[in-house]
Design an enzyme around this catalytic site. Structure first.
Site, PDB file in Angstrom:
ATOM      1  CD  GLU A   1      -2.032   4.606   5.311  1.00  0.00           C
ATOM      2  OE1 GLU A   1      -2.228   5.283   4.260  1.00  0.00           O
ATOM      3  OE2 GLU A   1      -2.025   5.561   6.209  1.00  0.00           O
TER       4      GLU A   1
ATOM      5  CB  SER B   1      -0.933   0.026   1.066  1.00  0.00           C
ATOM      6  OG  SER B   1      -1.801   1.742   1.937  1.00  0.00           O
TER       7      SER B   1
ATOM      8  CE1 TYR C   1      -3.996  -1.561   5.959  1.00  0.00           C
ATOM      9  CE2 TYR C   1      -3.177   0.076   4.768  1.00  0.00           C
ATOM     10  CZ  TYR C   1      -3.573  -0.968   4.440  1.00  0.00           C
ATOM     11  OH  TYR C   1      -3.947  -1.300   3.270  1.00  0.00           O
TER      12      TYR C   1
HETATM   13  P1  NAP Z   1     -11.589  -5.008   1.793  1.00  0.00           P
HETATM   14  O1  NAP Z   1     -12.828  -4.378   0.693  1.00  0.00           O
HETATM   15  O2  NAP Z   1     -11.125  -4.373   3.303  1.00  0.00           O
HETATM   16  O3  NAP Z   1     -11.056  -6.342   1.376  1.00  0.00           O
HETATM   17  C1  NAP Z   1     -10.725  -6.833   2.452  1.00  0.00           C
HETATM   18  C2  NAP Z   1     -10.781  -8.627   2.631  1.00  0.00           C
HETATM   19  O4  NAP Z   1      -8.962  -9.317   3.481  1.00  0.00           O
HETATM   20  C3  NAP Z   1     -12.066  -9.256   3.079  1.00  0.00           C
HETATM   21  O5  NAP Z   1     -12.395 -10.061   1.727  1.00  0.00           O
HETATM   22  C4  NAP Z   1     -12.307  -9.375   3.997  1.00  0.00           C
HETATM   23  O6  NAP Z   1     -12.827 -10.716   4.316  1.00  0.00           O
HETATM   24  C5  NAP Z   1     -10.356 -10.390   4.455  1.00  0.00           C
HETATM   25  N1  NAP Z   1      -9.985 -10.626   5.137  1.00  0.00           N
HETATM   26  C6  NAP Z   1     -10.039  -9.962   6.696  1.00  0.00           C
HETATM   27  N2  NAP Z   1      -9.339 -10.275   7.296  1.00  0.00           N
HETATM   28  C7  NAP Z   1      -9.029 -11.395   7.150  1.00  0.00           C
HETATM   29  C8  NAP Z   1      -8.746 -13.394   7.537  1.00  0.00           C
HETATM   30  N3  NAP Z   1      -8.040 -13.137   8.908  1.00  0.00           N
HETATM   31  N4  NAP Z   1      -8.714 -14.006   7.128  1.00  0.00           N
HETATM   32  C9  NAP Z   1      -8.615 -13.843   5.782  1.00  0.00           C
HETATM   33  N5  NAP Z   1      -9.777 -13.022   4.920  1.00  0.00           N
HETATM   34  C10 NAP Z   1      -9.827 -11.818   6.039  1.00  0.00           C
HETATM   35  O7  NAP Z   1     -10.221  -4.714   1.101  1.00  0.00           O
HETATM   36  P2  NAP Z   1      -9.865  -3.696   0.065  1.00  0.00           P
HETATM   37  O8  NAP Z   1     -10.191  -2.162  -0.996  1.00  0.00           O
HETATM   38  O9  NAP Z   1     -10.255  -5.415  -1.535  1.00  0.00           O
HETATM   39  O10 NAP Z   1      -8.041  -3.799  -0.202  1.00  0.00           O
HETATM   40  C11 NAP Z   1      -7.835  -4.987  -0.444  1.00  0.00           C
HETATM   41  C12 NAP Z   1      -6.207  -5.811   0.102  1.00  0.00           C
HETATM   42  O11 NAP Z   1      -5.728  -4.205  -0.645  1.00  0.00           O
HETATM   43  C13 NAP Z   1      -6.034  -5.142   1.239  1.00  0.00           C
HETATM   44  O12 NAP Z   1      -5.150  -6.054   1.793  1.00  0.00           O
HETATM   45  C14 NAP Z   1      -5.918  -3.673   1.551  1.00  0.00           C
HETATM   46  O13 NAP Z   1      -4.858  -3.318   2.441  1.00  0.00           O
HETATM   47  C15 NAP Z   1      -5.025  -3.797  -0.039  1.00  0.00           C
HETATM   48  N6  NAP Z   1      -4.882  -1.788  -0.209  1.00  0.00           N
HETATM   49  C16 NAP Z   1      -5.920  -1.189  -1.005  1.00  0.00           C
HETATM   50  C17 NAP Z   1      -5.884  -0.019  -1.633  1.00  0.00           C
HETATM   51  C18 NAP Z   1      -7.344   0.586  -1.809  1.00  0.00           C
HETATM   52  O14 NAP Z   1      -6.833   1.336  -1.848  1.00  0.00           O
HETATM   53  N7  NAP Z   1      -8.168  -0.056  -1.802  1.00  0.00           N
HETATM   54  C19 NAP Z   1      -4.642  -0.071  -1.739  1.00  0.00           C
HETATM   55  C20 NAP Z   1      -3.542  -0.222  -1.088  1.00  0.00           C
HETATM   56  C21 NAP Z   1      -3.795  -1.803  -0.292  1.00  0.00           C
HETATM   57  P3  NAP Z   1     -14.215 -10.384   5.261  1.00  0.00           P
HETATM   58  O15 NAP Z   1     -15.077 -10.147   4.245  1.00  0.00           O
HETATM   59  O16 NAP Z   1     -14.602 -11.657   6.109  1.00  0.00           O
HETATM   60  O17 NAP Z   1     -14.320  -9.154   5.452  1.00  0.00           O
HETATM   61  N1  GDD Z   2     -12.393   6.936   6.096  1.00  0.00           N
HETATM   62  C1  GDD Z   2     -12.951   8.925   6.201  1.00  0.00           C
HETATM   63  N2  GDD Z   2     -13.606   8.972   6.665  1.00  0.00           N
HETATM   64  N3  GDD Z   2     -11.914   9.813   5.814  1.00  0.00           N
HETATM   65  C2  GDD Z   2     -12.051  11.123   5.710  1.00  0.00           C
HETATM   66  C3  GDD Z   2     -12.739  11.421   6.468  1.00  0.00           C
HETATM   67  C4  GDD Z   2     -14.014  10.302   6.822  1.00  0.00           C
HETATM   68  O1  GDD Z   2     -15.121  11.152   7.779  1.00  0.00           O
HETATM   69  N4  GDD Z   2     -13.031  12.275   6.549  1.00  0.00           N
HETATM   70  C5  GDD Z   2     -11.780  13.255   6.166  1.00  0.00           C
HETATM   71  N5  GDD Z   2     -11.323  11.550   5.578  1.00  0.00           N
HETATM   72  C6  GDD Z   2      -9.746  11.604   4.698  1.00  0.00           C
HETATM   73  C7  GDD Z   2      -8.315  10.730   6.018  1.00  0.00           C
HETATM   74  O2  GDD Z   2      -7.880  11.486   6.926  1.00  0.00           O
HETATM   75  C8  GDD Z   2      -7.347  10.000   4.632  1.00  0.00           C
HETATM   76  O3  GDD Z   2      -6.426  11.384   4.421  1.00  0.00           O
HETATM   77  C9  GDD Z   2      -8.321  10.392   4.015  1.00  0.00           C
HETATM   78  O4  GDD Z   2      -9.625  10.848   3.795  1.00  0.00           O
HETATM   79  C10 GDD Z   2      -8.913   9.083   2.914  1.00  0.00           C
HETATM   80  O5  GDD Z   2      -8.967   8.448   3.667  1.00  0.00           O
HETATM   81  P1  GDD Z   2      -9.808   6.509   3.625  1.00  0.00           P
HETATM   82  O6  GDD Z   2     -10.549   6.083   2.409  1.00  0.00           O
HETATM   83  O7  GDD Z   2     -10.257   5.836   5.013  1.00  0.00           O
HETATM   84  O8  GDD Z   2      -8.610   5.990   3.135  1.00  0.00           O
HETATM   85  P2  GDD Z   2      -7.236   5.559   3.087  1.00  0.00           P
HETATM   86  O9  GDD Z   2      -6.344   6.245   2.875  1.00  0.00           O
HETATM   87  O10 GDD Z   2      -6.734   5.947   5.060  1.00  0.00           O
HETATM   88  O11 GDD Z   2      -6.363   4.045   3.225  1.00  0.00           O
HETATM   89  C11 GDD Z   2      -6.439   3.769   2.019  1.00  0.00           C
HETATM   90  O12 GDD Z   2      -5.842   3.295   0.970  1.00  0.00           O
HETATM   91  C12 GDD Z   2      -4.633   2.921   0.932  1.00  0.00           C
HETATM   92  C13 GDD Z   2      -3.653   2.973   0.351  1.00  0.00           C
HETATM   93  O13 GDD Z   2      -3.201   4.366   0.460  1.00  0.00           O
HETATM   94  C14 GDD Z   2      -7.687   1.534   1.961  1.00  0.00           C
HETATM   95  O14 GDD Z   2      -8.173   1.427   1.437  1.00  0.00           O
HETATM   96  C15 GDD Z   2      -6.087   0.930   2.965  1.00  0.00           C
HETATM   97  O15 GDD Z   2      -6.472   0.099   2.717  1.00  0.00           O
HETATM   98  C16 GDD Z   2      -5.186   1.531   1.613  1.00  0.00           C
HETATM   99  O16 GDD Z   2      -4.018   1.076   1.731  1.00  0.00           O
END
Ligand code: NAP
Ligand code: GDD
Length: 322
Positions: free
Chosen positions: A124, A122, A146
């Site tokens: 992050e 990520s 995280y």
């Molecule tokens: P998500 O919608 O929160 O999905 C997370 C998945 O992980 C769900 O299927 C959840 O299952 C499963 N999980 C959680 N804990 C588990 C455990 N102990 N054993 C097995 N499965 C488990 O996340 P996403 O947005 O699809 O992201 C996918 C991956 O990419 C994550 O690793 C996230 O950290 C990473 N990532 C995401 C982003 C982004 O912007 N979306 C960016 C960078 C990296 P349940 O349905 O049972 O909860």
């Molecule tokens: N969730 C949330 N809720 N975020 C808020 C809010 C609110 O009400 N108001 C402002 N924000 C700001 C957060 O402080 C952050 O700076 C930004 O919106 C994005 O927040 P999220 O959408 O929660 O995503 P994230 O950037 O913290 O994390 C996501 O992206 C990562 C990759 O950079 C997640 O998908 C992580 O799993 C992923 O790794």
């Protein structure tokens, strides 16, 4: 070809399953045991994928799962992925998001080290950024439990590649969103509330830091990059993002604008949604992915916001009819 996806019930897992089925793969999905099934995002393909129970917390279950499903490729997307929760549950986040990666890699090493492995790393990890934009050589400075857990996951992936010659790739993905995004993440929180406000079901939208900037892309585009990484001659790490950054406020403006409303009348910033430590600015340098993988994002920021608002309007209208 057979792929195993951990986190198949999540946003990315569901798009990746769609994508791999389209490529003719046999798709296995790992799900954890729950008293209520949460297959909302994969209901449309439930008859086309094979779901198996295992857990990232349980080493033996992972070994048995890999023995049983015999995948050519494993995509490790399962994680505790919501940043604020990682301050409330830092130990559990470390178990799933950090040590969970080692457990999958150990299972690969023991059962079949020829399996190709993708780790969902990520942006992050860049946290308090040391350079703008961020690329594969930018040092990490994570700002949340995280982010720290993901940095561990990244380095253990690199380490198993270097120690055991496992084809293991770390995809450093910047934020990617879609109508399937969880509702606690800021983009989906905004678009679902905009839809409710437009239809008279809500009056206000309470957010935290409106000045934070993210490089937001469409999840459907990003799963292709995951697959491309595993099709290369050599395993490597790649930054995946659009190369554009936008503030939360800009996202809000476009979303409200799209339904003909002025955000200033509806949005309030509240302390409770601010984080103990913030990541202020993320923007990807995706040069390597473009050059080596031939990957580039297709959906623009503007299109993404509108796609998500339209999908939430449709959902809210359907709920009203029902
Ligand atoms: P998500 O919608 O929160 O999905 C997370 C998945 O992980 C769900 O299927 C959840 O299952 C499963 N999980 C959680 N804990 C588990 C455990 N102990 N054993 C097995 N499965 C488990 O996340 P996403 O947005 O699809 O992201 C996918 C991956 O990419 C994550 O690793 C996230 O950290 C990473 N990532 C995401 C982003 C982004 O912007 N979306 C960016 C960078 C990296 P349940 O349905 O049972 O909860
Ligand atoms: N969730 C949330 N809720 N975020 C808020 C809010 C609110 O009400 N108001 C402002 N924000 C700001 C957060 O402080 C952050 O700076 C930004 O919106 C994005 O927040 P999220 O959408 O929660 O995503 P994230 O950037 O913290 O994390 C996501 O992206 C990562 C990759 O950079 C997640 O998908 C992580 O799993 C992923 O790794």
């Amino acid at each position: 070809m057979r792929a195993l996806i951990t986190g198949i019930t999540g946003q990315d897992g569901s798009y990746l399953a769609d994508f791999l089925l389209g490529k003719g793969y046999e798709v296995y999905g790992m799900v954890r045991r729950s008293s209520t099934e949460s297959f909302e995002r994969i209901n449309h393909i439930i008859d086309k994928v094979t779901l198996k129970q295992a857990d990232l917390l349980d080493q033996l279950s992972l070994i048995e799962l890999i023995k049983d499903s015999k995948p050519d490729e494993i995509y490790n997307l399962g994680a505790q992925s919501f940043v604020p929760t990682s301050w409330n549950q830092p130990v559990l986040t470390g178990e799933f998001t950090a040590l969970g990666v080692t457990r999958v890699l150990e299972a690969i090493r023991l059962v079949n080290p020829k399996i190709k492995f993708y780790q969902a790393s990520s942006s992050e990890m860049f946290g308090k950024v040391r350079a703008v934009p961020q690329n594969e050589s930018t040092p990490f400075h994570p700002r949340s439990p995280y982010g720290v857990a993901k940095a561990y996951g990244h380095f253990i992936t690199v380490n198993y590649r270097e120690s055991y010659d496992i084809f293991a790739c770390s995809g450093i993905l910047f934020n990617h969103e879609s109508p399937r995004r969880g509702k606690e993440f800021v983009t989906r929180k905004i678009t679902s509330e905009v839809a409710k406000i437009k239809l008279g079901k809500a009056k206000k939208l309470y957010l935290g830091n409106l000045e934070a900037k993210r490089d937001w892309g469409f999840a459907g585009d990003y799963v292709e990059a995951m697959w491309l990484m595993l099709q290369q001659a050599q395993a490597d790490d790649f930054v995946i993002g659009t190369g554009e950054t936008h503030s939360v406020k800009e996202f809000v403006e476009i979303a409200f604008d799209h339904v003909g409303l002025d955000y200033k009348k509806y949005v309030e910033s509240k302390k409770e949604f601010f984080r103990p430590a913030e990541v202020d600015l993320l923007v990807a340098d995706n040069t390597k992915a473009k050059k080596v993988l031939g990957w580039q994002p297709k959906v623009s920021f503007d299109e993404l916001v509108k796609m998500m608002v339209d999908a939430d309007l449709k959902l809210q209208e359907m709920a009203r009819v029902a």
